[in-house]
Design an enzyme around this catalytic site. Structure first.
Site, PDB file in Angstrom:
ATOM      1  N   HIS A 118     -10.067   5.062   0.343  1.00 33.44           N
ATOM      2  CA  HIS A 118      -8.982   4.986   1.333  1.00 33.44           C
ATOM      3  C   HIS A 118      -9.407   5.622   2.646  1.00 33.44           C
ATOM      4  CE1 HIS A 118      -5.146   4.154  -1.194  1.00 33.44           C
ATOM      5  NE2 HIS A 118      -6.182   3.497  -1.672  1.00 33.44           N
ATOM      6  N   LYS A 138      -8.188   9.448   9.313  1.00 35.51           N
ATOM      7  CA  LYS A 138      -8.013   8.072   9.779  1.00 35.51           C
ATOM      8  C   LYS A 138      -8.836   7.778  11.041  1.00 35.51           C
ATOM      9  CE  LYS A 138      -4.390   7.563   6.966  1.00 35.51           C
ATOM     10  NZ  LYS A 138      -4.332   6.625   5.860  1.00 35.51           N
ATOM     11  N   GLU A 154      -3.463  -0.664  -8.357  1.00 33.86           N
ATOM     12  CA  GLU A 154      -4.254   0.489  -7.912  1.00 33.86           C
ATOM     13  C   GLU A 154      -3.388   1.747  -7.945  1.00 33.86           C
ATOM     14  OE1 GLU A 154      -7.047   0.178  -4.702  1.00 33.86           O
ATOM     15  OE2 GLU A 154      -6.178   1.904  -3.661  1.00 33.86           O
ATOM     16  N   ASP A 158       0.828  -1.199   0.000  1.00 32.99           N
ATOM     17  CA  ASP A 158       0.000   0.000   0.000  1.00 32.99           C
ATOM     18  C   ASP A 158       0.870   1.260   0.000  1.00 32.99           C
ATOM     19  OD1 ASP A 158      -2.298   1.451   0.082  1.00 32.99           O
ATOM     20  OD2 ASP A 158      -2.797   1.009   2.164  1.00 32.99           O
ATOM     21  N   HIS A 159       0.425   2.245  -0.726  1.00 34.56           N
ATOM     22  CA  HIS A 159       1.120   3.540  -0.785  1.00 34.56           C
ATOM     23  C   HIS A 159       2.599   3.401  -1.103  1.00 34.56           C
ATOM     24  CE1 HIS A 159      -2.015   6.460   0.014  1.00 34.56           C
ATOM     25  NE2 HIS A 159      -2.567   5.544   0.770  1.00 34.56           N
TER      26      HIS A 159
HETATM   27 ZN    ZN Z   1      -4.545   6.130   1.045  1.00 30.32          ZN
END
Ligand code: ZN
Length: 513
Positions: free
Chosen positions: A362, A330, A288, A173-174
């Site tokens: 996200h 978050k 992605e 991810d990221h």
């Molecule tokens: Zn993100």
């Protein structure tokens, strides 16, 4: 599971007793018979171990490495090492991560600590959804001291433990650079989330028109500029899908602004796309692209521009993470105008359905006020990433089970908040956090239902896990993990409830597909 559970549990416990191994617990769902041997996970005083039981000869031929004990039959106790994980994935192929994004509803659960996945599985398996169980960003791995191999290993053993056979993904991810993508792919991820935030030029959207003119001349070569104007100018893009329709037109200035905003990001996406495709025998990798960590929301016009450019270059993505209107912080609920969100999200959906990629939401944890709209508008497919909730539920468990430890962690979280908030965008107001010295122990878990304490803990995880005392010993890490292990079933129940709430709120149907 191949057994009648209570009977089997008794039999296995009995047969384990004849060996000099201190078995604290067995994980009944994991037990199965293969090639005449019985395999299953147990917990000994050393931690979780694989037990293999059967005839001595078969045991010697078995690929797992471990210590063998002899009695009327034989028992091998194996640790969950990298080699044994390879053996696990060969013998039990469903423990190997796979591409899942084609599936309609997918949920990235992200197990920051490496011990939460059984709880995630227990929730997701009840629904028509597939999980991306192993999902960590480089930033998270840096904070927790883990790597992608370890992240996948932890997920694989949890999958085995729960006998979960429907498939799961592993997301790097990221990722922000080619070496990061390379490392994640080498470790076995089945999904790459490319973070383009450092390749975007947000100035392109605020700078005056003459800046745009001259910058466009400097940065975009003549050939490309012709192509861009040809692709976008003088057209109305009218897209329709079952969820609605969307009409977009670009002025010349808008084309130039979008080009300046995205052209480096698109070049980089192309490089990474080529890298993924060039890998020998590349299994299918979900690709992605994320533009969610940018200073402004991604408009439908931005989205369409970006995807048309990718298409034009022959780049296929499986999902796109835009930044939505309002605040997706978050670990707390959505903040912003719900109507505006709904309107824009439905436009994003129309574009993504037309071009055949998914929208990826996200920072999707705890966005309960937008989930019903997301679920309704994204009936035909969506990916939702929750991250870090496994950590927050772990903190909740500590608040329940070890208030003393919780209070200590809370103090250090407060003192490291300022430093931690440089890494994450939050609007936490420390003044809104109750003074916990005045709270009774039984009032502590409820702190985890409030936005400010949630965010305080959400972003200080690295500081708490890495905090050291005067002798350089970890202040919390060991005690924290011990508490989770000691009360693991409670921990998994908290997680199951939490993730289930997400899926219900998204309107995902129960059952298997
Ligand atoms: Zn993100």
């Amino acid at each position: 599971m191949d057994f009648d559970e209570p009977l089997m549990e008794k039999q296995i416990t009995e047969s384990l007793k004849s060996f000099p191994v201190n078995v604290l617990k067995i994980y009944p769902a994991s037990f199965s018979i293969l090639n005449g041997l019985t395999y299953g996970l147990i917990r000994t005083s050393e931690g979780r171990r694989l037990a293999v039981m059967g005839e001595k000869e078969s045991l010697l031929a078995d690929p797992f490495r471990g210590e063998i004990f002899y009695g009327s039959s034989a028992l091998k106790i194996c640790d969950l090492s990298a080699d044994n994980t390879e053996a696990l994935m060969s013998l039990f192929p469903y423990t190997r991560p796979t591409s899942v994004l084609k599936y309609r509803c997918t949920l990235g659960t992200g197990d920051r600590l490496g011990v939460a996945t059984p709880g995630h599985i227990r929730a997701v398996r009840k629904f028509k959804a597939l999980p991306v169980l192993a999902q960590q960003s480089v930033r998270e791995n840096t904070q927790t001291g883990r790597d992608y191999r370890g992240v996948i290993r932890d997920a694989a053993w949890a999958v085995f433990q729960e006998d979960y056979r429907r498939g799961y993904g592993a997301d790097g991810d990221h990722l922000k650079s080619l070496p990061e993508v390379q490392t994640a792919l080498d470790a076995g991820v089945t999904m790459v989330t490319l973070d383009l935030s450092e390749k975007l030029n947000p100035e392109a959207f605020h700078a005056p028109a003459d800046w745009v003119e001259s910058k466009f001349r400097d940065e975009i070569d003549e050939e490309e500029s012709k192509v861009l104007l040809h692709l976008f100018l003088g057209k109305e893009f009218h897209l329709r899908s079952p969820q609605g329709e969307c009409r977009i037109q670009y002025s010349e200035e808008e084309v130039k602004r979008n080009a300046l905003l995205y052209h480096k990001a698109i070049d980089f996406t192309e490089e990474v796309y080529e890298l993924i495709r060039s890998r020998s025998g590349h299994p299918s990798i979900d690709f992605e692209v994320s533009i969610d960590e940018t200073p402004f929301p991604t408009s439908p016009g931005n989205h369409l521009f970006f995807i048309i450019e990718l298409n034009h270059r022959g780049i296929r993505i499986d999902s796109l993470a835009p930044r939505f209107i309002g605040e997706f912080q978050k670990g707390i609920d959505y903040r912003g105008d719900l109507g505006a969100f709904r309107e824009q999200f439905s436009q994003h959906m129309v574009i993504s359905q037309y071009y055949g990629h998914k929208i990826s939401v996200h920072s999707g944890s705890d966005k309960f006020s937008v989930f019903p709209d997301v679920g309704r508008l994204a009936k035909d497919g969506v990916h939702v990433k929750t991250a870090g909730t496994s950590w927050l539920e772990g903190i909740r468990l500590v608040a329940f089970k070890d208030p003393f430890l919780f209070r200590e962690m809370h103090r250090v979280a407060l003192s490291s908040f300022k430093e931690a908030s440089k890494l994450y965008h939050v609007t936490t107001d420390l003044r809104r956090i109750p003074d916990i010295e005045t709270l009774q122990d039984q009032g502590l878990p409820a702190l985890l239902d409030q936005a400010d304490p949630r965010q305080l803990f959400h972003i200080t995880y690295g500081f708490l896990l890495n905090a050291k005392d005067g002798d350089g010993k970890s202040l919390f890490r060991d005690r924290f993990y011990q508490t989770l292990a000691h009360h693991e079933e409670d921990y998994w129940s908290l997680l199951e409830r939490h993730i289930e709430r997400h899926l219900v709120s998204l309107g995902v149907e129960e059952g298997e597909e």
